[in-house]
Design a protein around this motif. Sequence first.
Motif, PDB file in Angstrom:
ATOM      1  N   UNK A 169     -43.208 -40.375-107.548  1.00  0.00           N
ATOM      2  CA  UNK A 169     -43.646 -39.347-108.491  1.00  0.00           C
ATOM      3  C   UNK A 169     -43.982 -38.095-107.706  1.00  0.00           C
ATOM      4  N   UNK A 170     -43.852 -36.944-108.224  1.00  0.00           N
ATOM      5  CA  UNK A 170     -43.214 -36.669-109.512  1.00  0.00           C
ATOM      6  C   UNK A 170     -41.701 -36.942-109.466  1.00  0.00           C
ATOM      7  N   UNK A 171     -41.151 -37.125-110.653  1.00  0.00           N
ATOM      8  CA  UNK A 171     -39.708 -37.350-110.747  1.00  0.00           C
ATOM      9  C   UNK A 171     -38.976 -36.058-110.425  1.00  0.00           C
ATOM     10  N   UNK A 172     -37.774 -36.037-110.010  1.00  0.00           N
ATOM     11  CA  UNK A 172     -36.934 -37.212-109.782  1.00  0.00           C
ATOM     12  C   UNK A 172     -37.249 -37.923-108.462  1.00  0.00           C
ATOM     13  N   UNK A 173     -36.731 -39.133-108.404  1.00  0.00           N
ATOM     14  CA  UNK A 173     -36.928 -39.949-107.205  1.00  0.00           C
ATOM     15  C   UNK A 173     -36.294 -39.256-105.995  1.00  0.00           C
ATOM     16  N   UNK A 174     -37.036 -39.264-104.899  1.00  0.00           N
ATOM     17  CA  UNK A 174     -36.483 -38.671-103.678  1.00  0.00           C
ATOM     18  C   UNK A 174     -36.601 -39.659-102.534  1.00  0.00           C
ATOM     19  N   UNK A 175     -35.641 -39.597-101.664  1.00  0.00           N
ATOM     20  CA  UNK A 175     -35.710 -40.479-100.495  1.00  0.00           C
ATOM     21  C   UNK A 175     -35.572 -39.629 -99.249  1.00  0.00           C
ATOM     22  N   UNK A 176     -36.458 -39.859 -98.335  1.00  0.00           N
ATOM     23  CA  UNK A 176     -36.379 -39.172 -97.062  1.00  0.00           C
ATOM     24  C   UNK A 176     -36.237 -40.229 -95.987  1.00  0.00           C
ATOM     25  N   UNK A 177     -35.250 -40.050 -95.159  1.00  0.00           N
ATOM     26  CA  UNK A 177     -35.071 -41.055 -94.110  1.00  0.00           C
ATOM     27  C   UNK A 177     -35.309 -40.396 -92.756  1.00  0.00           C
ATOM     28  N   UNK A 178     -35.774 -41.206 -91.838  1.00  0.00           N
ATOM     29  CA  UNK A 178     -36.044 -40.684 -90.500  1.00  0.00           C
ATOM     30  C   UNK A 178     -37.504 -40.873 -90.115  1.00  0.00           C
ATOM     31  N   UNK A 179     -37.814 -40.446 -88.934  1.00  0.00           N
ATOM     32  CA  UNK A 179     -39.186 -40.664 -88.443  1.00  0.00           C
ATOM     33  C   UNK A 179     -40.155 -39.582 -88.918  1.00  0.00           C
ATOM     34  N   UNK A 180     -39.689 -38.723 -89.824  1.00  0.00           N
ATOM     35  CA  UNK A 180     -40.522 -37.700 -90.464  1.00  0.00           C
ATOM     36  C   UNK A 180     -41.076 -36.676 -89.459  1.00  0.00           C
ATOM     37  N   UNK A 181     -40.319 -36.477 -88.404  1.00  0.00           N
ATOM     38  CA  UNK A 181     -40.788 -35.509 -87.412  1.00  0.00           C
ATOM     39  C   UNK A 181     -40.430 -34.071 -87.827  1.00  0.00           C
ATOM     40  N   UNK A 182     -39.521 -33.928 -88.721  1.00  0.00           N
ATOM     41  CA  UNK A 182     -39.100 -32.598 -89.175  1.00  0.00           C
ATOM     42  C   UNK A 182     -39.855 -32.226 -90.455  1.00  0.00           C
ATOM     43  N   UNK A 183     -40.981 -31.563 -90.279  1.00  0.00           N
ATOM     44  CA  UNK A 183     -41.841 -31.247 -91.411  1.00  0.00           C
ATOM     45  C   UNK A 183     -41.148 -30.336 -92.426  1.00  0.00           C
ATOM     46  N   UNK A 184     -40.370 -29.403 -91.954  1.00  0.00           N
ATOM     47  CA  UNK A 184     -39.656 -28.490 -92.845  1.00  0.00           C
ATOM     48  C   UNK A 184     -38.780 -29.254 -93.816  1.00  0.00           C
ATOM     49  N   UNK A 185     -38.103 -30.251 -93.253  1.00  0.00           N
ATOM     50  CA  UNK A 185     -37.200 -31.047 -94.088  1.00  0.00           C
ATOM     51  C   UNK A 185     -37.960 -31.901 -95.098  1.00  0.00           C
ATOM     52  N   UNK A 186     -39.143 -32.341 -94.705  1.00  0.00           N
ATOM     53  CA  UNK A 186     -39.938 -33.115 -95.675  1.00  0.00           C
ATOM     54  C   UNK A 186     -40.338 -32.205 -96.829  1.00  0.00           C
ATOM     55  N   UNK A 187     -40.716 -31.008 -96.483  1.00  0.00           N
ATOM     56  CA  UNK A 187     -41.114 -30.054 -97.522  1.00  0.00           C
ATOM     57  C   UNK A 187     -39.978 -29.809 -98.500  1.00  0.00           C
ATOM     58  N   UNK A 188     -38.795 -29.652 -97.967  1.00  0.00           N
ATOM     59  CA  UNK A 188     -37.610 -29.465 -98.822  1.00  0.00           C
ATOM     60  C   UNK A 188     -37.345 -30.742 -99.599  1.00  0.00           C
ATOM     61  N   UNK A 189     -37.480 -31.859 -98.872  1.00  0.00           N
ATOM     62  CA  UNK A 189     -37.139 -33.146 -99.460  1.00  0.00           C
ATOM     63  C   UNK A 189     -38.014 -33.508-100.648  1.00  0.00           C
ATOM     64  N   UNK A 190     -39.298 -33.147-100.600  1.00  0.00           N
ATOM     65  CA  UNK A 190     -40.135 -33.512-101.751  1.00  0.00           C
ATOM     66  C   UNK A 190     -40.458 -32.284-102.593  1.00  0.00           C
ATOM     67  N   UNK A 191     -39.523 -31.357-102.546  1.00  0.00           N
ATOM     68  CA  UNK A 191     -39.534 -30.210-103.447  1.00  0.00           C
ATOM     69  C   UNK A 191     -40.786 -29.334-103.333  1.00  0.00           C
ATOM     70  N   UNK A 192     -41.375 -29.280-102.161  1.00  0.00           N
ATOM     71  CA  UNK A 192     -42.511 -28.390-102.005  1.00  0.00           C
ATOM     72  C   UNK A 192     -42.042 -27.035-101.520  1.00  0.00           C
ATOM     73  N   UNK A 193     -40.777 -27.017-101.146  1.00  0.00           N
ATOM     74  CA  UNK A 193     -40.199 -25.782-100.651  1.00  0.00           C
ATOM     75  C   UNK A 193     -38.743 -25.768-101.090  1.00  0.00           C
ATOM     76  N   UNK A 194     -38.265 -24.635-101.590  1.00  0.00           N
ATOM     77  CA  UNK A 194     -36.855 -24.592-101.984  1.00  0.00           C
ATOM     78  C   UNK A 194     -35.939 -24.890-100.787  1.00  0.00           C
ATOM     79  N   UNK A 195     -34.932 -25.711-100.996  1.00  0.00           N
ATOM     80  CA  UNK A 195     -34.064 -26.172 -99.906  1.00  0.00           C
ATOM     81  C   UNK A 195     -33.069 -25.137 -99.429  1.00  0.00           C
ATOM     82  N   UNK A 196     -32.779 -25.247 -98.204  1.00  0.00           N
ATOM     83  CA  UNK A 196     -31.706 -24.533 -97.485  1.00  0.00           C
ATOM     84  C   UNK A 196     -31.720 -23.022 -97.708  1.00  0.00           C
TER      85      UNK A 196
END
Lengths: 113, 584
Positions: free
Chosen positions: A86-113
Amino acid sequence: MKRKTENTVAEEFEQSATRLNPEKHVLILYVAGMTPKSTLAIDNVKKFCETNLQGSYELKVIDLYQQPKLAKGSQIIATPTLVRKLPLPLRKLIGDMSDTQRILVGIDLKPGK
Amino acid sequence: MVMEKHDLVAVEKCPTGIRGLDQITNGGLPKDRPTLVCGGAGSGKTLFAMEFLMHGAIEYGEPGVFMTFEETPQDLAKNFYSLGFDLPEMMSRGLIETDHVSITRSEIEETGEYDLEGLFIRLGAAIDAIGAKRVVLDTIEALFSELPNATILRAELRRLFLWLKGRSVTAIVTGESGDKTLTRYGLEEYVADCVILLDSRITGQIATRRMRIVKYRGAAHGADEYPFLIDEDGISVLPITSLGLDYPVSKERISSGVHRLDAMLGGKGFFQGSTILLSGTAGTGKTSLSATFADSACRRGERCLYFAFEESPRQIIRNMESIGLDLDQWVKKGLLKFHSARPTLYGLEMHLVTFHKVIEAFRPQVFIVDPISNLIDAGTAPEVKSVLTRLIDYLKMKKISSFLTDLTHSGDSPEGTREEISSLIDTWLLLRDIEIKGERNRGLYILKSRGMYHSNQLQEFLITNQGLDLVNIYTGSGEALTGSARAAQEAQERASEMERRHEADRIRRDQERKRKAFEEKIAALRAEFDAESQELDLLAEEEKERQQFVTEEQSKMKELRKGKLAADWEKAPKRKLNGKKKGA
């Protein structure tokens, strides 16, 4: 609940969705054993949540070796995988989560790319 | 090399249960190792994998895990069902475990290093759940398009295959064919034990599936491309090489259904279980002869399978009524079975499998194909030859007498077949047109017949409403005549023969008359002679009577005279009489 038009159903859905705490993030981190990669991921996710979600989150860590059946149910193939339930939609992030920027994009806290 | 030799003995095989494949691979896939099955879209990879699992679970007591990356469990169940396997039921019995791995790229974000341990855990859990010995990964390459980091993926796949070996499961990994490589993502690099390539090629609008074992580490295997089929029973691979030449032979003879033809074949007909080829141009009576052979087989109580590539069964039955054959009765009794199909309906290999299937199901003693030449439409001559070789070998193995017809064309050499199968044939009959004096007739001769005395004469082949017959062709006065010319010639011969007979009769009558006349003459002469003889006898008689009379008279006189004088007188006429006798 009676005499509802389609419009009101949609509205109600919107309302209840917002009521369900739009800020609240439900996260599950799947790891495979307590490997250095797993611990690194757990640390990274915890750090990330503390900095970016400040209390409005729920994090669960699952060791797939302990509960192998869950891998199939949650469609996990890579580890570590962070699933945002939650919140929807379901998101999956793979990796050791060392890339904080990508996590932000991944869980929609920051617009991607 | 030494190592490989050593492996050759050591490699254990895991039977796939796929018809023909275990034969080519001498027992199946390498046991406890992964095998890569690659091929283009729709080449039958998934089916291959499904059969491997199902046969394993049902026939070899080896439960299996089907991990699919593409199809949903519902689709998978449907696919299995199409092969007659009830997937949900097998899953409930703990024979099969499925796992649908579904990942969507849009859902996934990479945030650093990762591995595919999750996949390993899932697979491991599935294997442990049912004690699986077989695993299918279909198609693991799908991961490449969903996971962005190919480097990690490759490393992980390599680890996965090693892991599978460690788990002692025989695995099939499917992969999509690439442009230049066997698989699009080069999976063949990781799965090094056995690689099978499936291929579907279209020649002349007819698709033929082929299978090739690209690699089989540590074991001898057939290197050819093997045609295979997918039908409602799944995959059947057909080893292109013949079964061998060590089939049983029979000394039994069977009738061709035409008495005179049997007579030409050493008086007894064909060998049972032999291969008979009947060549002939259009309209020479090939189907009629085939039907007669079928009829005679059914009369003996044998089962006959008739493959018709040109006519429908009803049409054959109707047409054969015109030559006095009631084939319908045998169909009704279940002794005769027709199988009609257009040759172009499917590829040659499919035809071969159809032959096999129908033969297995019907178990005939006599098998007829009318005509094999139509198979040319479904392939090239070498392919047809290959299929027919295998068919004939198979039939001989089963001791089934086969009767094949071959439509030749007027331009072709009659002593050849387009399929070049003449060397496979035991008895070869040739029907041909004989055109003399504006009339077309049929001639039949035996081109060859192995292992029996056979006539070298060309016979005229007659199709009558009473059935088939052969008659000697008129070969007098230096030319061969058939049909009405033969009839005319025969009539003429009969006429001149009659004339000759009449002439002889006439001469005989003349002679008889002459003899009678002669005998009459003899009789007349004899009568004349007899008359003269009678006269003579009469004269002698008269003389005798006269003599007697004289003697009587003299004795009377003597009595009258009674004296010496009389006695002296008696002496005197005696001398006189003696003298007279001398004169006579």
